[in-house]
Design a protein around this motif. Structure first.
Motif, PDB file in Angstrom:
ATOM      1  N   TYR A 203      -2.920   2.887 -13.632  1.00 60.04           N
ATOM      2  CA  TYR A 203      -3.056   4.052 -13.751  1.00 60.04           C
ATOM      3  C   TYR A 203      -1.949   4.952 -13.027  1.00 60.04           C
ATOM      4  O   TYR A 203      -1.949   4.508 -11.646  1.00 60.04           O
TER       5      TYR A 203
ATOM      6  N   LEU B 140       0.503   8.086  -6.786  1.00 64.16           N
ATOM      7  CA  LEU B 140      -0.409   6.743  -6.593  1.00 64.16           C
ATOM      8  C   LEU B 140      -0.793   6.147  -7.573  1.00 64.16           C
ATOM      9  O   LEU B 140      -0.967   6.687  -8.749  1.00 64.16           O
TER      10      LEU B 140
ATOM     11  N   GLN C 130      -1.688   8.149 -10.796  1.00 62.15           N
ATOM     12  CA  GLN C 130      -2.433   9.799 -10.407  1.00 62.15           C
ATOM     13  C   GLN C 130      -1.363  10.676  -9.442  1.00 62.15           C
ATOM     14  O   GLN C 130      -0.652  10.216  -8.772  1.00 62.15           O
TER      15      GLN C 130
ATOM     16  N   ARG D 156       0.796  -1.202  -0.061  1.00 64.95           N
ATOM     17  CA  ARG D 156      -0.187  -0.057  -0.197  1.00 64.95           C
ATOM     18  C   ARG D 156       0.755   1.394  -0.038  1.00 64.95           C
ATOM     19  O   ARG D 156       0.481   2.304  -0.460  1.00 64.95           O
TER      20      ARG D 156
ATOM     21  N   LEU E  43      -2.868   3.121  -9.373  1.00 65.46           N
ATOM     22  CA  LEU E  43      -3.878   2.364  -9.185  1.00 65.46           C
ATOM     23  C   LEU E  43      -4.347   1.431 -10.384  1.00 65.46           C
ATOM     24  O   LEU E  43      -3.818   1.572 -11.418  1.00 65.46           O
TER      25      LEU E  43
ATOM     26  N   ARG F  31       0.894   3.797  -2.713  1.00 64.52           N
ATOM     27  CA  ARG F  31       1.448   5.221  -2.593  1.00 64.52           C
ATOM     28  C   ARG F  31       2.899   5.355  -2.959  1.00 64.52           C
ATOM     29  O   ARG F  31       3.517   4.601  -1.821  1.00 64.52           O
TER      30      ARG F  31
ATOM     31  N   PHE G  19     -11.634  -0.484  -9.148  1.00 66.49           N
ATOM     32  CA  PHE G  19     -10.252   0.021  -8.833  1.00 66.49           C
ATOM     33  C   PHE G  19      -9.849  -0.373  -7.315  1.00 66.49           C
ATOM     34  O   PHE G  19     -10.724  -0.651  -6.579  1.00 66.49           O
ATOM     35  N   GLY G  20      -8.620  -0.683  -7.480  1.00 62.21           N
ATOM     36  CA  GLY G  20      -8.020  -1.153  -5.841  1.00 62.21           C
ATOM     37  C   GLY G  20      -7.856   0.204  -4.995  1.00 62.21           C
ATOM     38  O   GLY G  20      -8.057   1.314  -5.571  1.00 62.21           O
ATOM     39  N   PRO G  21      -7.182  -0.099  -4.121  1.00 61.00           N
ATOM     40  CA  PRO G  21      -7.099   1.179  -3.020  1.00 61.00           C
ATOM     41  C   PRO G  21      -5.600   1.922  -3.588  1.00 61.00           C
ATOM     42  O   PRO G  21      -5.597   3.138  -3.007  1.00 61.00           O
ATOM     43  N   GLY G  22      -4.897   1.452  -4.435  1.00 56.51           N
ATOM     44  CA  GLY G  22      -3.824   2.003  -4.856  1.00 56.51           C
ATOM     45  C   GLY G  22      -2.444   1.586  -3.788  1.00 56.51           C
ATOM     46  O   GLY G  22      -2.624   1.289  -2.762  1.00 56.51           O
TER      47      GLY G  22
END
Lengths: 113, 115
Positions: A35, A88, A37, A9, A90, A109, A104-107
């Motif tokens: 993706y 981030l 972000q 995460r 994703l 960071r 989408f998943g939680p990403g």
């Protein structure tokens, strides 16, 4: 049904290192998209994999690569990290054929220092 | 090249108010349009998906409309609540990507619902 999961995460890396991020799609989904972000560029498409084949690729340098395994899990790799890669990341999964809803998943960071 | 714009960039409303978020896109050749919400530092939650052949979709207090010919979509939120505070993103899937799943995102509308 479990959602899209991403590991790790959070990640802190140093410039020049490489990193691998993982994404597990919803069971039965065969398409995984990635993706990036950032506050300045918003959400930008990296690439998409379907049935272990890259089906589409965004406008990112070759340092960004990915792959998909036979169980549809996907990894993306960034080599020679730059400060600008802090973002981030994703991933999204969908059934893959036709105009299906994407989840989408939680990403992850990623911070590059 | 598809471009997606969302107006306004930020919006603050008192609880209970009805509101409309706007999304416009430059290429009307789309498969579908999807609305998402994103809480700070989190992933995206899908709210509504509208196929190109549809005019609108509803889910609870949310209603999304699509006017493909004019390149516009709106997300209507009825009786807003503080829990609706988030960034709302629209994304389109274009014909140019064939069967691929690439989405082109707008820049989002940051919504704050105050007590």
């Amino acid at each position: 049904k479990a959602g899209v999961t991403q590991t790790p995460r959070y990640l802190i890396k140093t410039r020049g290192q490489q990193v691998t991020l993982s994404c597990s799609p919803i069971s039965g989904h065969r398409s995984v998209s990635w993706y990036q972000q950032t506050p300045g560029q918003g959400l930008q498409f990296l690439f998409e994999y379907f049935s272990e084949t890259q089906r589409n690729k965004g406008n990112f340098p070759g340092r960004f690569s990915g792959r998909q395994f036979s169980n549809s899990r996907s990894e993306m790799n960034v080599s020679t990290l730059e400060l600008g890669d802090s973002a981030l990341y994703l991933c999204a999964s969908s059934l893959g054929q036709g105009a299906h809803e994407q989840y989408f998943g939680p990403g992850t960071r990623l911070t590059v220092t | 090249k598809q471009e997606v714009t969302q107006i306004p960039a930020a919006l603050s409303v008192p609880e209970g108010e009805n509101l409309v978020l706007n999304c416009s896109f430059t290429d009307s050749a789309i498969y579908n349009l999807q609305w998402f919400r994103q809480d700070p530092g989190k992933g995206l939650t899908s709210l509504l998906l509208i196929q190109s052949s549809q005019r609108e979709q509803t889910s609870g207090r949310l209603n999304a409309s699509l006017d493909k010919s004019s390149g516009r979509s709106t997300l209507y939120i009825a009786a807003s609540q503080p829990g609706d505070s988030a960034t709302y993103l629209c994304a389109v899937k274009g014909w140019d990507t064939g069967t691929a799943s690439k989405l082109t995102f707008g820049t989002g509308t940051r919504l704050q619902v105050t007590l």
